[in-house]
Design an enzyme around this catalytic site. Sequence first.
Site, PDB file in Angstrom:
ATOM      1  N   ILE A  89       0.827  -1.201   0.000  1.00 18.41           N
ATOM      2  CA  ILE A  89       0.000   0.000   0.000  1.00 18.41           C
ATOM      3  C   ILE A  89       0.866   1.257   0.000  1.00 18.41           C
ATOM      4  O   ILE A  89       1.900   1.312   0.654  1.00 18.41           O
ATOM      5  CB  ILE A  89      -0.918   0.016   1.244  1.00 18.41           C
ATOM      6  CG1 ILE A  89      -1.765  -1.258   1.311  1.00 18.41           C
ATOM      7  CG2 ILE A  89      -1.806   1.258   1.268  1.00 18.41           C
ATOM      8  CD1 ILE A  89      -2.706  -1.434   0.158  1.00 18.41           C
TER       9      ILE A  89
ATOM     10  N   GLU B   6      19.316  -5.246  16.633  1.00 21.60           N
ATOM     11  CA  GLU B   6      19.220  -3.786  16.752  1.00 21.60           C
ATOM     12  C   GLU B   6      17.743  -3.508  16.986  1.00 21.60           C
ATOM     13  O   GLU B   6      16.921  -3.676  16.091  1.00 21.60           O
ATOM     14  CB  GLU B   6      19.749  -3.103  15.502  1.00 21.60           C
ATOM     15  CG  GLU B   6      20.187  -1.658  15.760  1.00 21.60           C
ATOM     16  CD  GLU B   6      19.029  -0.691  15.769  1.00 21.60           C
ATOM     17  OE1 GLU B   6      18.616  -0.279  16.877  1.00 21.60           O
ATOM     18  OE2 GLU B   6      18.533  -0.359  14.700  1.00 21.60           O
TER      19      GLU B   6
ATOM     20  N   TRP C  10      10.803  -1.947   8.233  1.00 21.94           N
ATOM     21  CA  TRP C  10      10.154  -1.134   7.203  1.00 21.94           C
ATOM     22  C   TRP C  10      10.504   0.350   7.287  1.00 21.94           C
ATOM     23  O   TRP C  10      10.175   1.095   6.367  1.00 21.94           O
ATOM     24  CB  TRP C  10       8.634  -1.285   7.288  1.00 21.94           C
ATOM     25  CG  TRP C  10       8.027  -1.141   8.655  1.00 21.94           C
ATOM     26  CD1 TRP C  10       7.595  -2.152   9.458  1.00 21.94           C
ATOM     27  CD2 TRP C  10       7.779   0.075   9.389  1.00 21.94           C
ATOM     28  NE1 TRP C  10       7.091  -1.646  10.645  1.00 21.94           N
ATOM     29  CE2 TRP C  10       7.193  -0.284  10.629  1.00 21.94           C
ATOM     30  CE3 TRP C  10       8.004   1.438   9.120  1.00 21.94           C
ATOM     31  CZ2 TRP C  10       6.814   0.654  11.595  1.00 21.94           C
ATOM     32  CZ3 TRP C  10       7.645   2.379  10.080  1.00 21.94           C
ATOM     33  CH2 TRP C  10       7.052   1.979  11.294  1.00 21.94           C
TER      34      TRP C  10
ATOM     35  N   LYS D 205      15.391 -11.341   4.341  1.00 24.47           N
ATOM     36  CA  LYS D 205      13.939 -11.218   4.470  1.00 24.47           C
ATOM     37  C   LYS D 205      13.593  -9.742   4.649  1.00 24.47           C
ATOM     38  O   LYS D 205      13.808  -9.144   5.691  1.00 24.47           O
ATOM     39  CB  LYS D 205      13.411 -11.998   5.669  1.00 24.47           C
ATOM     40  CG  LYS D 205      11.885 -11.907   5.802  1.00 24.47           C
ATOM     41  CD  LYS D 205      11.450 -11.830   7.244  1.00 24.47           C
ATOM     42  CE  LYS D 205       9.980 -11.475   7.398  1.00 24.47           C
ATOM     43  NZ  LYS D 205       9.637 -10.136   6.911  1.00 24.47           N
TER      44      LYS D 205
ATOM     45  N   GLU E 213       8.690   3.104  23.356  1.00 25.66           N
ATOM     46  CA  GLU E 213       8.956   3.616  22.015  1.00 25.66           C
ATOM     47  C   GLU E 213       7.630   3.812  21.278  1.00 25.66           C
ATOM     48  O   GLU E 213       6.871   2.868  21.083  1.00 25.66           O
ATOM     49  CB  GLU E 213       9.848   2.628  21.256  1.00 25.66           C
ATOM     50  CG  GLU E 213      10.288   3.113  19.900  1.00 25.66           C
ATOM     51  CD  GLU E 213      11.254   2.139  19.239  1.00 25.66           C
ATOM     52  OE1 GLU E 213      12.354   2.561  18.866  1.00 25.66           O
ATOM     53  OE2 GLU E 213      10.889   0.954  19.107  1.00 25.66           O
TER      54      GLU E 213
ATOM     55  N   CYS F 210      14.220   4.213  15.470  1.00 29.23           N
ATOM     56  CA  CYS F 210      14.629   3.714  16.779  1.00 29.23           C
ATOM     57  C   CYS F 210      15.498   4.734  17.489  1.00 29.23           C
ATOM     58  O   CYS F 210      15.621   4.711  18.718  1.00 29.23           O
ATOM     59  CB  CYS F 210      15.358   2.380  16.633  1.00 29.23           C
ATOM     60  SG  CYS F 210      16.751   2.416  15.492  1.00 29.23           S
TER      61      CYS F 210
ATOM     62  N   SER G 292      11.451  -4.651  16.399  1.00 30.58           N
ATOM     63  CA  SER G 292      10.949  -4.406  17.742  1.00 30.58           C
ATOM     64  C   SER G 292      11.583  -5.348  18.753  1.00 30.58           C
ATOM     65  O   SER G 292      12.060  -6.430  18.416  1.00 30.58           O
ATOM     66  CB  SER G 292       9.432  -4.589  17.773  1.00 30.58           C
ATOM     67  OG  SER G 292       9.087  -5.961  17.639  1.00 30.58           O
TER      68      SER G 292
END
Length: 482
Positions: free
Chosen positions: A26, A253, A154, A178, A386, A287, A232
Site C-alpha cells: 500500500i 538492533e 520497514w 527477508k 517507544e 529507533c 521491535s
Amino acid sequence: MNFPTTQDGLYINGEWLAGDQPLRVINPATEALLTTVYGGDEHAVDQALAAATQAFGPWSSTSGAERGALLRRIAAGVRDARERLMHVQSSNNGKPLFEAAIDVDDVVATFEYYAGLAEELDVRQDSPLALPSDDFSARIRREPCGVVGLIVPWNFPMVTTAWKLAPALAAGCCVVLKPSEVTPLPELELASIIAGCGLPDGVFNLVCGTGLAVGAPLASDPRVAKISFTGSNAVGVQVMQRAAETVKGVSLELGGKSSLLVLADADLDLAVELACGGGFFNAGQMCSATTRVLVADELADEFLQRLKSRAEAIRVADPFDPDVEMGALVNQAQYQRVLGHIDRGLSAGATLVCGGQRPAHLSRGFFLQPTLFTNVPLDSALWCEEIFGPVLCVRSFSSQAEAIALANDSRFGLVASVVSRDAEAAGKVADALQAGLVWINAPQVIFPQAAWGGYKQSSLGRELGPWGLAAFQEIKHVIRAV
C-alpha cells in the site's frame, strides 16, 4: 510512478520466482494499492538456504579484492538508479523525497565503505600473533561465519539492508534476506541491481514474506550460522529464542527511547531544530528518535514556545509535494498504534501542547500532525515506551545530574543528543549518558565508519564500522611448534 500489478517476491539461486503467498503493498500517502508481491514461506526459505549453502564454499574462498570489486559494482548500480530508488522508497514508505535521497546516498556510501574493508582483508589475513614463547609461532585468520539470515524493518528500507548485507558479503558470507512485508518494493529494486552485478548464483537470496512464514524458519534453521535482525524488542526476543535452538550467532538492533538534553547555555534556535529533526524525521519512525526532550529550567518556557511554533509550521504533505517537511506513517496499523499512545497519554494526565490529530488539509493517507506533550508522568508509556511516531515529550530539569539521571532511566540506551555552547560540559554529559552514540550540537548524522548500536535492551552487538564486518567473521588462531 507506475508499478506492475503483481511482482515476483523470491530471488533464489540467481532466479526471480513467484511465490504463493500474496502481500498487498500500500502507498501510505494515498492508501492505494501499489502492487501485490508474491512471496514465500518455509519452503522458499529451504530453497534459498540450500542455494546459499552450496554457494558458500566457492564464495568464501574468493579474495577480499574480488568481493570488494563486486561491492563497488553494487554501489555504482545504486548510484545510477538513484532517482528511481528515491521514488520507490517514498511511494512504499511514505517518507518525503528528500529523505529518500538521503537513504539512497547512505546505501551507496555503505557499500563503498565495506568494499574498502574487503580489499584490506587480503593484507590482514594470516597476520602474526606475538606469543610469550619462542618455541611457538601463531597467525590470525578472519574467516566468514557461514550462511547468514538478515531480517530488516520497514522504516529504512535499503538502508538497514545495506548495513547488514554489505559487511556480510565483504566477509565472504552467503545471504538470505527477508525484507519487511510492509515495504518490500525498495528491497526488490535493490535486489534487481545486485542481480545484475555478477555475484555468483546463491550468494545473495531474497525471500519476501511474513515474520511467521519466513523470519521464524530462517531464525531456527541449523544451516544458518548467524541471524542479524532489526526491529521491535518483542520480535527480537522471538528471534533470539529460535536462534538459541541451534546456538547460532545473533545480532539485534532493537528499540530506543532516547533523550535530547538542552543545557542552560544552549543555542535555542539550534536546540529547536535538533528537537524537530530528532523527533519528526521519517515521521518519528526511528529507533533513534530523541522523543524525550530535557530542557534546563531557565530555558524551558521559551524553548517550549519556540518548539510549538516550529512544530505547528512543519508542512505535513504527500511525499512528492515540493514543500513537504514530513510525510506519512507507514500503514494503518502504525497510524492507529500512535494515535492509541496519544490517547493513553492524555488519559494518564499528560498535557497536549500541539498536534495529535490528522492535518485538516489531508483527507486520506496515514498522516499525523507533529505532536508535543508536557507534564508527562515518568511511569507512563508515553514517557517510557517507544512510540515510533511524531510525538515528543518535553520536561525541564534543574541540574545536569538530574538531566543525566532522567535520560539514563530507561531500559533502552541507543542514542542521545546534547546541546550546549560549553564544549567541555557537553562532553562530560555525553560521557555520562548510557547510549551507544551521542551527538553534540549535531543532527542525527550517521557515517558507515562509526558503530551503530546501543546499551541495555537497545542492541546486541554493533553494526557499521569495522565492528559491522567483525559481526560476520569468525576468528581462527593457528599455532605451530617451531
